[in-house]
Scaffold this active site. Sequence first.
Site, PDB file in Angstrom:
ATOM      1  N   ASN A  53       3.069  -7.190  13.244  1.00 13.20           N
ATOM      2  CA  ASN A  53       2.611  -5.815  13.479  1.00 13.20           C
ATOM      3  C   ASN A  53       2.787  -5.489  14.964  1.00 13.20           C
ATOM      4  O   ASN A  53       2.627  -6.362  15.816  1.00 13.20           O
ATOM      5  CB  ASN A  53       1.130  -5.662  13.088  1.00 13.20           C
ATOM      6  CG  ASN A  53       0.777  -4.231  12.739  1.00 13.20           C
ATOM      7  OD1 ASN A  53       1.362  -3.644  11.836  1.00 13.20           O
ATOM      8  ND2 ASN A  53      -0.168  -3.651  13.456  1.00 13.20           N
ATOM      9  N   HIS A  81      -1.595   1.199  -4.541  1.00 10.74           N
ATOM     10  CA  HIS A  81      -1.965   2.617  -4.393  1.00 10.74           C
ATOM     11  C   HIS A  81      -1.055   3.533  -5.201  1.00 10.74           C
ATOM     12  O   HIS A  81      -1.091   4.751  -5.036  1.00 10.74           O
ATOM     13  CB  HIS A  81      -1.954   3.031  -2.912  1.00 10.74           C
ATOM     14  CG  HIS A  81      -3.018   2.350  -2.100  1.00 10.74           C
ATOM     15  ND1 HIS A  81      -3.007   2.303  -0.732  1.00 10.74           N
ATOM     16  CD2 HIS A  81      -4.143   1.687  -2.477  1.00 10.74           C
ATOM     17  CE1 HIS A  81      -4.074   1.632  -0.299  1.00 10.74           C
ATOM     18  NE2 HIS A  81      -4.773   1.240  -1.343  1.00 10.74           N
ATOM     19  N   ALA A 118       8.690  -5.254  11.938  1.00 10.91           N
ATOM     20  CA  ALA A 118       8.943  -6.035  10.718  1.00 10.91           C
ATOM     21  C   ALA A 118      10.448  -6.162  10.482  1.00 10.91           C
ATOM     22  O   ALA A 118      10.926  -7.190  10.001  1.00 10.91           O
ATOM     23  CB  ALA A 118       8.270  -5.364   9.522  1.00 10.91           C
ATOM     24  N   GLY A 138       3.249  -4.763   9.003  1.00 13.98           N
ATOM     25  CA  GLY A 138       3.217  -3.306   9.124  1.00 13.98           C
ATOM     26  C   GLY A 138       1.979  -2.661   8.554  1.00 13.98           C
ATOM     27  O   GLY A 138       2.057  -1.579   7.988  1.00 13.98           O
ATOM     28  N   CYS A 145       3.132  17.907 -23.714  1.00 14.22           N
ATOM     29  CA  CYS A 145       2.170  18.818 -24.360  1.00 14.22           C
ATOM     30  C   CYS A 145       2.321  20.256 -23.853  1.00 14.22           C
ATOM     31  O   CYS A 145       1.717  21.159 -24.406  1.00 14.22           O
ATOM     32  CB  CYS A 145       0.732  18.333 -24.146  1.00 14.22           C
ATOM     33  SG  CYS A 145       0.145  18.474 -22.452  1.00 14.22           S
ATOM     34  N   ASP A 157       5.869   5.216  -1.295  1.00 15.48           N
ATOM     35  CA  ASP A 157       7.134   5.922  -1.107  1.00 15.48           C
ATOM     36  C   ASP A 157       8.290   5.373  -1.943  1.00 15.48           C
ATOM     37  O   ASP A 157       9.374   5.960  -1.959  1.00 15.48           O
ATOM     38  CB  ASP A 157       7.523   5.903   0.377  1.00 15.48           C
ATOM     39  CG  ASP A 157       7.441   4.496   0.980  1.00 15.48           C
ATOM     40  OD1 ASP A 157       7.883   3.540   0.317  1.00 15.48           O
ATOM     41  OD2 ASP A 157       6.923   4.362   2.105  1.00 15.48           O
ATOM     42  N   GLN A 172       0.840  -1.206   0.000  1.00 19.50           N
ATOM     43  CA  GLN A 172       0.000   0.000   0.000  1.00 19.50           C
ATOM     44  C   GLN A 172       0.868   1.246   0.000  1.00 19.50           C
ATOM     45  O   GLN A 172       0.367   2.361  -0.105  1.00 19.50           O
ATOM     46  CB  GLN A 172      -0.871   0.011   1.262  1.00 19.50           C
ATOM     47  CG  GLN A 172      -1.768  -1.185   1.387  1.00 19.50           C
ATOM     48  CD  GLN A 172      -2.296  -1.346   2.817  1.00 19.50           C
ATOM     49  OE1 GLN A 172      -3.279  -0.732   3.200  1.00 19.50           O
ATOM     50  NE2 GLN A 172      -1.619  -2.152   3.604  1.00 19.50           N
ATOM     51  N   ASN A 173       2.186   1.071   0.169  1.00 24.00           N
ATOM     52  CA  ASN A 173       3.076   2.221   0.298  1.00 24.00           C
ATOM     53  C   ASN A 173       3.352   2.851  -1.063  1.00 24.00           C
ATOM     54  O   ASN A 173       3.517   2.147  -2.051  1.00 24.00           O
ATOM     55  CB  ASN A 173       4.394   1.793   0.956  1.00 24.00           C
ATOM     56  CG  ASN A 173       4.155   1.208   2.345  1.00 24.00           C
ATOM     57  OD1 ASN A 173       3.134   1.475   2.962  1.00 24.00           O
ATOM     58  ND2 ASN A 173       5.089   0.410   2.821  1.00 24.00           N
TER      59      ASN A 173
HETATM   60 ZN   LIG Z   1       0.556  16.414 -21.483  1.00 28.28          ZN
END
Ligand SMILES: [Zn+2]
Length: 238
Positions: free
Chosen positions: A206, A106, A224, A180, A140, A91, A88-89
């Site tokens: 966790n 995500h 973890a 985690g 563009c 980063d 889900q991270n």
């Molecule tokens: Zn563009």
Amino acid sequence: MGAITGAGISAESGIRPYRGKGGIYDDPSEGEATVEAVSAPTLYSDPDRTWRAIAAIARGAAGARPNAAHEALVAIENAVERFALLTQNVDGLHQAAGSKAIIDIHGSVDATICMRCDTRAPLDVASIATLERAPRCAQCSIGVLRPDVVLFGEMLPMDKVARMQREFHENVPDVVIIAGTSALFPYIAEPLLVARKAGKLTIEVNLEPTDVTVIAEFSFRERAGAVLPAIAEAINLR
Ligand SMILES: [Zn+2]
């Protein structure tokens, strides 16, 4: 083998979590404002505000490096026949550590999409922290860029959902580790439930108990960064 990760893994690299103790969303002074800023309606009405919120999050993550948990997952990926990492991270720390079979459900902050011409382009993560306005498309030169992340109020990307289904539901891994994450989203908890029902080995790591603690066969109240290296070592010794 399948692994599922969330903000708890990044927290061990010094990245502030969104939820839970000390999380951004828990702070009444910034939680609601942040959620609203990184939502789909704000992106379309005021993209500068969305990017300023992302810049603030990026400043909090500046200098973060992969930790022992990220590295252990790379070692596991290299040691087993089939591996899938559902994270889900956003980063990019799993990518930085060297994980390959990543389903970043995500999205990731290191890529952008032009809202006008749909061109995808990489984004230097270090440059995000100083952004005060939404960046423009180099292709563009008119379109506003959006981050390649799933914002509040948006659907999950279909291609990644399909990969998640294939790797965790259709071909259930022999071992599923969830680490985690409080597993609040059903699609994050379900692979563990599917694996448990299929009689596979299920492990949770966790610091606090979560909704999937009762689903997992083994549950560790540990970092973890402490447990995953031990699992990686055990696999290499087999
Ligand atoms: Zn563009």
